[in-house]
Design a protein around this motif. Structure first.
Motif, short mmCIF file in Angstrom:
data_model
loop_
_atom_site.label_atom_id
_atom_site.label_comp_id
_atom_site.label_asym_id
_atom_site.label_seq_id
_atom_site.Cartn_x
_atom_site.Cartn_y
_atom_site.Cartn_z
N LYS A 105 52.23 -51.53 -141.82
CA LYS A 105 52.15 -51.39 -140.36
C LYS A 105 50.78 -51.78 -139.84
O LYS A 105 50.63 -52.26 -138.72
CB LYS A 105 52.48 -49.96 -139.95
CG LYS A 105 53.96 -49.64 -140.06
CD LYS A 105 54.26 -48.20 -139.65
CE LYS A 105 55.75 -47.91 -139.74
NZ LYS A 105 56.08 -46.52 -139.38
N ALA A 110 52.66 -60.46 -139.15
CA ALA A 110 54.01 -59.91 -139.06
C ALA A 110 54.59 -59.80 -140.47
O ALA A 110 54.54 -60.75 -141.25
CB ALA A 110 54.88 -60.82 -138.21
N ASP A 125 54.86 -53.37 -136.95
CA ASP A 125 54.77 -53.43 -135.49
C ASP A 125 54.55 -54.85 -134.98
O ASP A 125 55.06 -55.23 -133.92
CB ASP A 125 53.64 -52.51 -134.98
CG ASP A 125 53.97 -51.03 -135.22
OD1 ASP A 125 55.16 -50.72 -135.39
OD2 ASP A 125 53.03 -50.21 -135.24
N VAL A 126 53.75 -55.65 -135.72
CA VAL A 126 53.48 -57.03 -135.29
C VAL A 126 54.77 -57.84 -135.30
O VAL A 126 55.04 -58.64 -134.40
CB VAL A 126 52.42 -57.68 -136.20
CG1 VAL A 126 52.13 -59.11 -135.74
CG2 VAL A 126 51.14 -56.87 -136.19
N LYS A 128 57.74 -56.67 -134.89
CA LYS A 128 58.56 -56.22 -133.76
C LYS A 128 58.12 -56.86 -132.46
O LYS A 128 58.94 -57.16 -131.58
CB LYS A 128 58.51 -54.70 -133.67
CG LYS A 128 59.23 -54.01 -134.84
CD LYS A 128 59.02 -52.51 -134.83
CE LYS A 128 59.69 -51.87 -136.05
NZ LYS A 128 59.40 -50.42 -136.13
N LYS A 129 56.80 -57.09 -132.33
CA LYS A 129 56.29 -57.78 -131.13
C LYS A 129 56.75 -59.24 -131.11
O LYS A 129 57.04 -59.80 -130.05
CB LYS A 129 54.77 -57.71 -131.09
CG LYS A 129 54.24 -56.32 -130.72
CD LYS A 129 52.72 -56.31 -130.70
CE LYS A 129 52.18 -54.91 -130.40
NZ LYS A 129 50.70 -54.87 -130.44
N PHE A 130 56.79 -59.85 -132.30
CA PHE A 130 57.30 -61.23 -132.41
C PHE A 130 58.71 -61.32 -131.85
O PHE A 130 59.06 -62.25 -131.13
CB PHE A 130 57.32 -61.66 -133.88
CG PHE A 130 56.08 -62.38 -134.33
CD1 PHE A 130 54.91 -62.32 -133.61
CD2 PHE A 130 56.08 -63.12 -135.50
CE1 PHE A 130 53.76 -62.97 -134.04
CE2 PHE A 130 54.95 -63.77 -135.94
CZ PHE A 130 53.79 -63.69 -135.20
N GLY A 132 60.37 -59.05 -129.96
CA GLY A 132 60.61 -58.46 -128.65
C GLY A 132 61.73 -57.45 -128.66
O GLY A 132 61.82 -56.58 -129.53
N LYS A 133 62.66 -57.56 -127.72
CA LYS A 133 63.75 -56.60 -127.58
C LYS A 133 64.67 -56.58 -128.79
O LYS A 133 65.34 -55.58 -129.07
CB LYS A 133 64.56 -56.91 -126.32
CG LYS A 133 63.77 -56.72 -125.03
CD LYS A 133 64.60 -57.11 -123.83
CE LYS A 133 63.80 -56.95 -122.54
NZ LYS A 133 64.58 -57.36 -121.34
N ALA A 135 63.98 -56.44 -131.79
CA ALA A 135 63.43 -55.73 -132.95
C ALA A 135 64.25 -54.49 -133.32
O ALA A 135 64.30 -54.09 -134.48
CB ALA A 135 61.98 -55.32 -132.68
N LYS A 182 61.04 -67.56 -129.41
CA LYS A 182 60.76 -66.13 -129.24
C LYS A 182 61.67 -65.46 -128.21
O LYS A 182 62.26 -64.43 -128.47
CB LYS A 182 59.29 -65.94 -128.84
CG LYS A 182 58.83 -64.50 -128.90
CD LYS A 182 57.34 -64.43 -128.61
CE LYS A 182 56.85 -62.99 -128.61
NZ LYS A 182 55.43 -62.89 -128.27
N ASP A 212 51.26 -66.12 -136.52
CA ASP A 212 51.30 -66.96 -135.33
C ASP A 212 50.12 -67.94 -135.37
O ASP A 212 48.96 -67.52 -135.31
CB ASP A 212 51.21 -66.07 -134.08
CG ASP A 212 51.35 -66.86 -132.78
OD1 ASP A 212 51.24 -68.10 -132.82
OD2 ASP A 212 51.55 -66.24 -131.73
#
Length: 451
Positions: A105, A110, A125-126, A128-130, A132-133, A135, A182, A212
């Motif tokens: 984490k 990612a 968490d990274v 999940k940000k990649f 977005g919804k 995740a 994305k 990224d």
């Protein structure tokens, strides 16, 4: 031992004595419950402590008085020690799992973890940000299902890398940078690596790290665009300088002024080097941006080699280098290529051969053909390439230690040559021994597939 409650209590290990005394008083004698307890005894024969299982019940008189305790004591030492060890091991595993999850984490890249069937079991968490919804819905799905990835140049999905990690059980990297769609229309550049998780020879899962690299790609594009623009702006005045130098050289020859002629020739050599460098920079930037286009036609290979020799003619005459073998090349041998690019490659190799060879040396050029392929061989008698550095020779800006300080060069020639030849679906390689010369090989298909 003494057959009494006290005698039995004397057998109980000191660590459990108070516990068992309380258990006997409250549960057995007080509540008249069946005896069922695991505890430790200290064996009187050798003083060793062992785990036992006590099972029994109290005997009660007609008046309700406890008059006996009947039961068994079973040795469960090995079983209990194994149980304790397993419990400790489970605790260790749980602690390690929590630690690993905390590490994953906290990683800035990612991270995805899958099982042996490539089903996702964890994401940091990274990651999940990649996504977005999306995740929240990734657990139990494959990477291909939750990450709309494709290769940058071919737009093909990178199924090959997922398959290789599972089948070959070795870390794998994508063939090129990937694009991640994305949010439907917001694409970012992704690079990464996938590694198998093994217990012995058994695959139990995989770990994927994605990064990224969008900013890096944008920076590279800016650099490539700048080099391309600067190179094109430089080429025009250099061409003009070359033309005026040729005029001055002709005038100096007519006047038979040796010193002026020498100066003009030196200017000409320097200008040729600059033109060569600019051409290499332009080709390099086009290759990196994927814009190295080919204007393909059918040409006699002997003519292309002769053009390359003519373009490099000054260095051959200055160093009295003899070109041999061209007379053995057939006038009929044709190849489908971009003439300018292939002439540039051959010219680069000939220039290297001349630069790194002594005065009065020979450069041998041969051409070998089959039904579908053509191989060009250029052999010199020069300094050769140190064995320890041979694998780096096609890297951009790399120059071997034995020539870097004494012979001018940019380190772009071989990089450019490799880019052009591979863009023609061909191969380029060499054989070399230090102080004994180098032989370069170019293999090209006689026909390019055109769609």
């Amino acid at each position: 031992y003494i057959r009494s409650i006290q005698g039995w209590l004397d057998l109980v290990a000191p660590e459990d004595k108070e516990m068992m005394k309380k258990y006997l008083q409250e549960n057995i004698l007080g509540k008249r419950m069946p005896f069922n307890k695991q505890y430790r005894i200290k064996r009187q024969s050798d003083g060793k402590v062992r785990w036992v299982q006590g099972l029994g019940k109290v005997g009660v008189s007609k008046k309700g008085k406890v008059i006996s305790l009947i039961g068994t004591i079973q040795d469960i030492n090995e079983q209990k020690l194994t149980e304790i060890k397993m419990r400790e091991l489970n605790q260790e595993i749980s602690a390690e799992k929590q630690k690993m999850e905390a590490i994953l984490k906290g990683i800035g890249d990612a991270v995805l973890v899958t099982d042996e069937k490539n089903k996702i079991i964890m994401a940091n968490d990274v990651m999940k940000k990649f996504l977005g919804k999306e995740a929240k819905k990734i657990k139990g799905k494959t990477i291909a299902e939750v990450m709309p990835l494709c290769y940058e140049t071919t737009t093909k999905k990178p199924f090959d890398i997922f398959k290789k990690v599972l089948e070959m059980k070795t870390p794998q990297m994508p063939a090129e940078v990937m694009l991640l769609d994305k949010m439907g229309n917001n694409k970012i550049y992704i690079d990464g690596v996938g590694s198998p998780v093994m217990i012995g020879e058994k695959l139990i899962g995989t770990v994927w790290i994605f990064r990224d690299v969008t900013k890096q790609k944008e920076t590279d594009k800016m650099k490539t665009d700048f080099i391309s623009l600067a190179s094109h702006q430089l080429r025009t005045p250099l061409t003009g300088i070359k033309w005026f130098v040729e005029l001055l050289e002709q005038l100096a020859q007519k006047k038979e002024e040796k010193r002026e002629l020498e100066y003009v020739q030196k200017i000409g050599v320097s200008n040729e080097r600059m033109i060569s460098l600019v051409n290499d920079l332009i080709t390099s930037s086009k290759s990196e941006s994927g814009n190295l286009m080919k204007d393909v036609g059918k040409f006699r290979i002997k003519d292309l080699i002769q053009q390359a020799i003519d373009q490099q003619g000054r260095i051959f005459s200055d160093k009295k280098i003899e070109i041999i073998g061209l007379d053995t090349v057939s006038e009929k041998d044709e190849v489908e290529v971009d003439a300018i690019q292939i002439t540039q490659v051959i010219g680069n190799l000939l220039n290297n051969a001349a630069n790194y060879s002594g005065v009065g040396s020979k450069i041998d050029i041969r051409v070998e053909t089959t039904d579908k392929k053509m191989k060009i061989v250029i052999k010199d008698q020069g300094l050769g390439i140190p064995k320890s550095q041979q694998e780096k020779m096609f890297n951009k800006f790399f120059r071997a230690d034995n020539v870097a300080k004494t012979i001018p060069g940019s380190g772009l020639g071989l990089y450019v040559a490799k880019s052009i030849i591979e863009n023609h679906r061909g191969k380029i390689w060499f054989e070399s021994e230090e102080n004994k010369g180098t032989t370069f090989f170019i293999e090209l298909p006689k026909q390019q597939n055109q769609k």
